[in-house]
Design a protein around this motif. Structure first.
Motif, mmCIF file in Angstrom:
data_model
loop_
_atom_site.group_PDB
_atom_site.id
_atom_site.type_symbol
_atom_site.label_atom_id
_atom_site.label_comp_id
_atom_site.label_asym_id
_atom_site.label_seq_id
_atom_site.Cartn_x
_atom_site.Cartn_y
_atom_site.Cartn_z
ATOM 1 N N GLU A 1 12.467 101.830 -0.109
ATOM 2 C CA GLU A 1 11.873 99.888 -0.132
ATOM 3 C C GLU A 1 12.258 99.191 0.614
ATOM 4 O O GLU A 1 11.692 97.747 1.154
ATOM 5 N N SER A 2 13.595 98.904 1.414
ATOM 6 C CA SER A 2 14.146 98.065 2.628
ATOM 7 C C SER A 2 13.439 97.923 3.562
ATOM 8 O O SER A 2 13.040 96.800 4.510
ATOM 9 N N ASP A 3 12.307 98.310 4.021
ATOM 10 C CA ASP A 3 11.828 99.085 5.339
ATOM 11 C C ASP A 3 10.222 98.072 4.799
ATOM 12 O O ASP A 3 9.847 97.220 5.853
ATOM 13 N N ARG A 4 10.001 97.438 3.887
ATOM 14 C CA ARG A 4 9.352 96.999 3.932
ATOM 15 C C ARG A 4 9.207 95.121 4.071
ATOM 16 O O ARG A 4 10.470 95.404 4.258
ATOM 17 N N GLN A 5 8.104 94.577 4.447
ATOM 18 C CA GLN A 5 8.266 92.827 4.711
ATOM 19 C C GLN A 5 8.976 92.241 3.588
ATOM 20 O O GLN A 5 7.888 91.996 2.335
ATOM 21 N N TYR A 6 10.060 90.771 4.004
ATOM 22 C CA TYR A 6 10.084 90.089 2.849
ATOM 23 C C TYR A 6 9.988 88.489 3.825
ATOM 24 O O TYR A 6 10.489 88.635 4.684
ATOM 25 N N LEU A 7 9.389 87.719 3.068
ATOM 26 C CA LEU A 7 9.498 86.048 3.839
ATOM 27 C C LEU A 7 10.189 85.839 2.677
ATOM 28 O O LEU A 7 9.784 85.448 0.966
#
Length: 123
Positions: free
Chosen positions: A43-49
């Motif tokens: 899940e942590s490979d996804r993009q977050y802003l």
């Protein structure tokens, strides 16, 4: 409490809609922190802003040229999902301990909810 909406059109579209919707509701985005693939695998490979939004300005008082603003921190996160993106906003009451600010907090909460509703509609 967290408010959130899903954006099936994707992460980049969600960022654009979020910025426009917050601006339309009188918020200023003072900070942005992008995290993508830095937290590990899965899940942590996804993009977050993460956005540090501040608002909402109170109505004009005595002098029409002078705006008095009560600013309140409002944290907004856009994150990538398998099927698109999610925009989430933390409840401003979580960041304010002053019970005397209840009206300001409620106004910010309502404005955030309107911004998320606007962001959920395709441009």
């Amino acid at each position: 409490m967290t408010h959130q909406v899903e954006i099936p059109e994707g992460y980049d579209e969600a960022i654009i809609r979020t910025r426009l919707a917050l601006k339309a509701e009188g918020f200023s985005i003072l900070t942005e922190a992008h995290v993508g693939g830095l937290l590990g695998h899965g899940e942590s490979d996804r993009q977050y802003l993460f956005m540090g939004a501040w608002g909402v300005a109170e109505p004009e008082e005595r002098d029409p040229g002078l705006r008095v603003a009560s600013h309140l921190p409002c944290n907004v996160v856009v994150h990538e999902t398998e099927s698109g993106a999610v925009i989430a906003a933390l409840d401003p009451a979580d960041d304010v301990g002053d019970a005397g600010a209840a009206e300001i907090v409620e106004n910010a909460r309502i404005a955030l909810e309107r911004a998320l509703t606007k962001a959920s509609v395709p441009l």
